[in-house]
Design a protein around this motif. Structure first.
Motif, PDB file in Angstrom:
ATOM      1  N   ALA A 191     -30.267  -4.554  27.824  1.00  0.00           N
ATOM      2  CA  ALA A 191     -31.255  -5.622  27.702  1.00  0.00           C
ATOM      3  C   ALA A 191     -32.614  -5.065  27.301  1.00  0.00           C
ATOM      4  CB  ALA A 191     -31.356  -6.396  29.014  1.00  0.00           C
ATOM      5  N   THR A 234     -34.326  -5.403  23.536  1.00  0.00           N
ATOM      6  CA  THR A 234     -35.671  -5.989  23.446  1.00  0.00           C
ATOM      7  C   THR A 234     -36.614  -5.055  22.699  1.00  0.00           C
ATOM      8  OG1 THR A 234     -35.351  -7.201  25.521  1.00  0.00           O
ATOM      9  CG2 THR A 234     -37.618  -6.846  24.799  1.00  0.00           C
ATOM     10  N   PRO A 253     -36.926  -7.981  32.995  1.00  0.00           N
ATOM     11  CA  PRO A 253     -35.788  -7.128  33.353  1.00  0.00           C
ATOM     12  C   PRO A 253     -35.960  -6.276  34.610  1.00  0.00           C
ATOM     13  CG  PRO A 253     -36.084  -7.123  30.985  1.00  0.00           C
ATOM     14  CD  PRO A 253     -37.258  -7.880  31.549  1.00  0.00           C
ATOM     15  N   TRP A 310     -32.242 -11.602  27.888  1.00  0.00           N
ATOM     16  CA  TRP A 310     -32.987 -10.542  27.190  1.00  0.00           C
ATOM     17  C   TRP A 310     -32.074  -9.754  26.267  1.00  0.00           C
ATOM     18  CZ3 TRP A 310     -38.137  -9.859  26.918  1.00  0.00           C
ATOM     19  CH2 TRP A 310     -38.940 -10.496  27.866  1.00  0.00           C
TER      20      TRP A 310
END
Length: 344
Positions: A240, A244, A293, A322
């Motif tokens: 994640a 990102t 996160p 995410w």
């Protein structure tokens, strides 16, 4: 006055302009801004921890129970969010489900009540809850005995291992993505390269999740709970954060690394509920923490370690959002950029 190899004379100002380009100056100013934001975010989140609306179950016979809930709800500063529970068993279940941070069990036949807390959810929160309840009980001419129904593991000092584990996974995620991008330019040149980078990130995430679970489990015995659950969580956190970061770089080039650091490190870490769980943080950090996160990962890791996986759905959805969002944005920006540079 200096002279170059070809005999041309240069001034000090010329040397400065050659050594520090305008682009480098802008990047340095960006670093200065990130540093200032880092200090502001961490200091703002941690300089004055204060309990606010800590969910507390109250088990007491009527009508005294309703009066006690009312008085706890009206404490100055609103440190508690009390709600009545019919039995001690149900109060314990609410703690196990992470619906409440603790429970006050009133003994109708004696003068000593019990405060049930969950140290595994954050020892600082358990201590804050005790500091709020004890004076209230003293004012009622009663004593209180604190019972930790979810105590931290012997190797997990102050219930911080889950937080540091997730921070390590986050650092690994954005560093891996940064290296993958910078090695051949911060922006993927085409969709195929973006897919390859995401695939490499996925392989790395699986390995990183395993490494973290091994360290906090078999190696250090810092966290109890399911080994495979932590492994899977680690892989999701790393991917994640990495996806990102790739998306930020696809959007802004090398400046995207700064945006990823802003989201994950500067905003995400102090709001993660690690050193101070959410009810002890100021409103801004308490609001953004669960949506980032580090916060979602820390909550999930503690749930796996101490609460048998309770209250996992929300954090896992946040991390998945995410991961999926970063993947789709990376692919979309790479494809559109390829079209933009394709000759007519």
């Amino acid at each position: 006055m200096a002279t170059t190899d070809d005999g041309t004379r240069t001034t000090f100002l010329t040397e400065v302009k050659s050594a520090v380009t305008p682009r480098a100056s802008l990047l340095v100013l960006g670093v200065l801004g990130l540093m200032t934001a880092f200090i502001t975010s961490y200091t703002g989140a941690f300089h004055h921890p204060r309990p606010t609306d800590v969910p507390l179950a109250v088990v007491a016979p009527a009508p005294a129970g309703g009066q006690l809930v009312h008085s706890l709800d009206r404490l100055p500063g609103s440190p508690l969010d009390p709600r009545a529970a019919p039995t001690e068993r149900q109060a314990r279940q609410r703690i196990a489900d992470r619906e409440v941070a603790g429970a006050l069990i009133v003994d109708p036949r004696g003068g000593t009540d019990r405060l049930l807390v969950a140290g595994g959810g954050g020892t600082s929160l358990a201590q804050a809850l005790e500091q709020v309840v004890r004076p209230v009980e003293k004012a009622r001419h009663r004593t209180v005995r604190t019972v930790d129904v979810r105590p931290v593991a012997p190797g997990d000092g102050r219930s911080l291992s889950a937080f540091y584990l997730v921070v390590g996974w986050c650092v690994g995620g954005y560093l891996c993505a940064a290296i993958l991008a910078i090695s051949a330019g911060a922006r993927p040149s085409n969709g195929h390269r973006a897919v390859i980078r995401l695939a490499a990130l996925a392989v790395y995430a699986i390995a990183a999740g395993l490494a973290g679970a091994v360290v906090v489990g078999p190696v250090l015995d810092a966290l109890p709970g399911t080994f495979f659950g932590l492994w899977g969580l680690g892989a999701l956190v790393v991917f994640a954060v990495g996806a990102t970061t790739l998306a930020c770089q696809a959007l802004l080039g090398i400046l995207g690394i700064g945006l990823a650091i802003l989201l994950i490190v500067i905003l995400g870490n102090p709001s993660a509920g690690g050193a101070y769980p959410y009810p002890l943080l100021p409103p801004f950090w308490r609001a953004i923490g669960p949506a980032l996160p580090p916060g979602a990962g820390t909550w999930a890791a503690r749930s796996l370690a101490y609460f048998r996986g309770s209250a996992l759905t929300g954090p896992l959805l946040v991390l998945s959002a995410w991961a999926v969002g970063g993947t789709l944005l990376t692919l979309a920006l790479s494809v559109f950029r390829t079209k933009d540079v394709t000759p007519a």
